[in-house]
Motif scaffolding. Structure first.
Motif, short mmCIF file in Angstrom:
data_model
loop_
_atom_site.label_atom_id
_atom_site.label_comp_id
_atom_site.label_asym_id
_atom_site.label_seq_id
_atom_site.Cartn_x
_atom_site.Cartn_y
_atom_site.Cartn_z
N ASP A 9 -13.62 17.78 5.00
CA ASP A 9 -14.47 16.79 5.07
C ASP A 9 -15.82 17.07 5.67
O ASP A 9 -16.59 16.16 5.45
CB ASP A 9 -14.04 15.18 5.04
CG ASP A 9 -13.91 14.83 6.41
OD1 ASP A 9 -14.67 13.75 6.84
OD2 ASP A 9 -13.34 15.55 7.19
N GLY A 10 -15.76 17.80 6.71
CA GLY A 10 -16.95 17.99 7.55
C GLY A 10 -17.50 19.50 7.49
O GLY A 10 -17.13 20.25 6.92
N GLY A 11 -18.82 19.41 8.26
CA GLY A 11 -19.71 20.61 7.89
C GLY A 11 -18.96 21.70 8.50
O GLY A 11 -18.96 22.99 8.21
N ASN A 12 -18.21 21.51 9.72
CA ASN A 12 -17.13 22.44 10.27
C ASN A 12 -16.31 22.93 9.70
O ASN A 12 -15.47 24.04 10.00
CB ASN A 12 -16.58 22.04 11.82
CG ASN A 12 -16.02 20.85 11.68
OD1 ASN A 12 -15.84 20.07 10.51
ND2 ASN A 12 -15.03 20.63 12.59
N ASP A 13 -15.96 22.39 8.41
CA ASP A 13 -14.76 22.73 7.41
C ASP A 13 -15.50 23.73 6.53
O ASP A 13 -14.42 24.59 5.74
CB ASP A 13 -14.24 21.74 6.75
CG ASP A 13 -13.47 20.67 7.75
OD1 ASP A 13 -12.88 21.08 8.42
OD2 ASP A 13 -13.49 19.45 7.73
N VAL A 14 -16.53 23.64 6.14
CA VAL A 14 -17.07 24.53 5.16
C VAL A 14 -16.99 25.99 5.47
O VAL A 14 -16.65 26.86 4.59
CB VAL A 14 -18.82 24.28 4.96
CG1 VAL A 14 -19.37 25.55 4.34
CG2 VAL A 14 -19.02 23.00 4.57
N PRO A 15 -16.90 26.53 6.77
CA PRO A 15 -16.54 28.05 7.04
C PRO A 15 -15.44 28.32 6.55
O PRO A 15 -15.06 29.51 5.90
CB PRO A 15 -17.08 28.17 8.52
CG PRO A 15 -17.91 27.30 8.78
CD PRO A 15 -17.67 25.97 8.08
N MET A 16 -14.39 27.47 6.95
CA MET A 16 -13.10 27.87 6.44
C MET A 16 -12.73 27.57 4.87
O MET A 16 -11.98 28.52 4.47
CB MET A 16 -11.94 26.86 7.12
CG MET A 16 -11.70 25.52 6.61
SD MET A 16 -10.37 24.83 7.46
CE MET A 16 -10.28 22.94 6.60
N PHE A 17 -13.65 26.94 4.20
CA PHE A 17 -13.52 27.01 2.70
C PHE A 17 -13.95 28.24 2.12
O PHE A 17 -13.32 28.86 1.16
CB PHE A 17 -14.63 26.08 2.24
CG PHE A 17 -14.21 24.60 2.22
CD1 PHE A 17 -12.82 24.25 2.65
CD2 PHE A 17 -14.89 23.78 2.06
CE1 PHE A 17 -12.66 22.77 2.88
CE2 PHE A 17 -14.72 22.30 1.87
CZ PHE A 17 -13.60 21.79 2.53
N GLY A 18 -14.57 29.10 2.96
CA GLY A 18 -14.75 30.52 2.43
C GLY A 18 -14.02 31.67 2.67
O GLY A 18 -14.10 32.77 2.35
N CYS A 19 -12.80 31.20 3.37
CA CYS A 19 -11.79 32.44 3.60
C CYS A 19 -10.45 31.99 3.06
O CYS A 19 -9.54 32.64 3.68
CB CYS A 19 -11.72 32.55 5.05
SG CYS A 19 -11.41 31.21 6.34
N VAL A 20 -10.40 30.98 2.46
CA VAL A 20 -9.10 30.68 1.55
C VAL A 20 -9.32 30.84 -0.17
O VAL A 20 -10.62 30.80 -0.40
CB VAL A 20 -8.65 29.52 1.84
CG1 VAL A 20 -8.18 29.33 3.42
CG2 VAL A 20 -9.57 28.34 1.51
N GLY A 21 -8.15 30.90 -0.87
CA GLY A 21 -8.45 31.03 -2.39
C GLY A 21 -8.79 29.83 -2.70
O GLY A 21 -9.45 29.72 -3.95
#
Length: 262
Positions: free
Chosen positions: A211-223
């Motif tokens: 739910d946070g801005g620090n989660d956005v980068p991990m969204f890009g490395c999972v399907g």
């Protein structure tokens, strides 16, 4: 087929309103475990600062691994460490020096402890948001053992107050009260990469919830990526799907929509 799920804590598993884990979120995690999905925490929290609801949950439903300090220190359910990437000591000295001079306020995050430089108003506001109070400590302690992350209490746009003095760090943010400071090239994606290598996982076999801005980068490395409804607009836009708020049974709803739990 989804084989692994990564979960942020605050605002994703644990409600920022009640500071508890909704019963529906527990049902979702239990359902994933029964399906054989590997469960991982991916959090900006330190290994020594997990909230009580998470500690209580782990007593009966252990996570397969934890990506603490935004992925800088990763360990499995047995305590085995598979990623260990602290901040460069020279940058630790620079940041703590700025805090000692009163330019910034910081929380120092180490494996054995977490402490703040002082309880300034912005620090107090950040603590109230997560229902926690961090003790004040001597900044000299930051030089005694590795520091994996700083929370620097500055408003968005004022990261320049410390970034100009540092050489090997980057910052990410999930709160208007502070930013997380970690080694350059680190973050949750580095932790997820370490998990994938250890467990032999492909990106399309992974789902991440945050739910946070620090989660956005991990969204890009999972399907598959799921933003909670309580997330900011830019976080929701970065995800492949948006769930209801954590307080509105969002975690369970998302897992059902993905066909991961009945």
């Amino acid at each position: 087929m989804i084989r692994a799920a990564f979960f942020d804590i605050d605002g994703t598993i644990v409600s920022l309103r009640t500071h508890k884990i909704p019963a529906s979120a527990v049902r979702a995690l239990e359902g994933l475990r029964r399906r054989g999905v590997l469960l991982f925490l991916a959090t900006g929290r330190s290994s020594a600062d997990m909230p009580r609801p998470i500690r209580e949950l782990e007593a009966r439903l252990p996570f397969d691994g934890t990506l603490a300090f935004n992925g800088q220190y990763c360990y499995d359910a047995t305590g085995g460490v598979f990623r260990d990437a602290p901040i460069d000591p020279a940058d630790v000295a620079r940041i703590t020096g700025l805090a000692a001079d009163g330019v910034i306020d910081v929380a120092v995050m180490q494996r054995s402890r977490m402490f703040v430089s002082r309880h300034a108003p912005r620090v107090v506001a950040a603590e109230a948001a997560v229902g926690n109070v961090t003790p004040v400590g001597d900044l000299a302690l930051a030089l005694e053992e590795p520091v994996y992350q700083f929370c620097v209490y500055v408003e968005p746009g004022d990261e320049r107050l410390f970034m100009g003095a540092c050489e090997h760090v980057e910052h990410t943010r999930w709160s208007p009260n502070f930013c997380d400071v970690i080694p350059a090239g680190g973050g949750k994606p580095a932790g997820i990469a370490a998990v994938r290598a250890r467990w032999g996982l492909a990106p399309e076999e992974c789902v991440a919830f945050g739910d946070g801005g620090n989660d956005v980068p991990m969204f890009g490395c999972v399907g598959t990526s799921v933003a909670m409804g309580n997330a900011a607009a830019d976080v929701r836009a970065a995800a492949t799907m948006v769930a209801p708020d954590v307080d509105d049974d969002g975690l369970l709803a998302a897992c059902r929509e993905l066909g991961l739990v009945p």
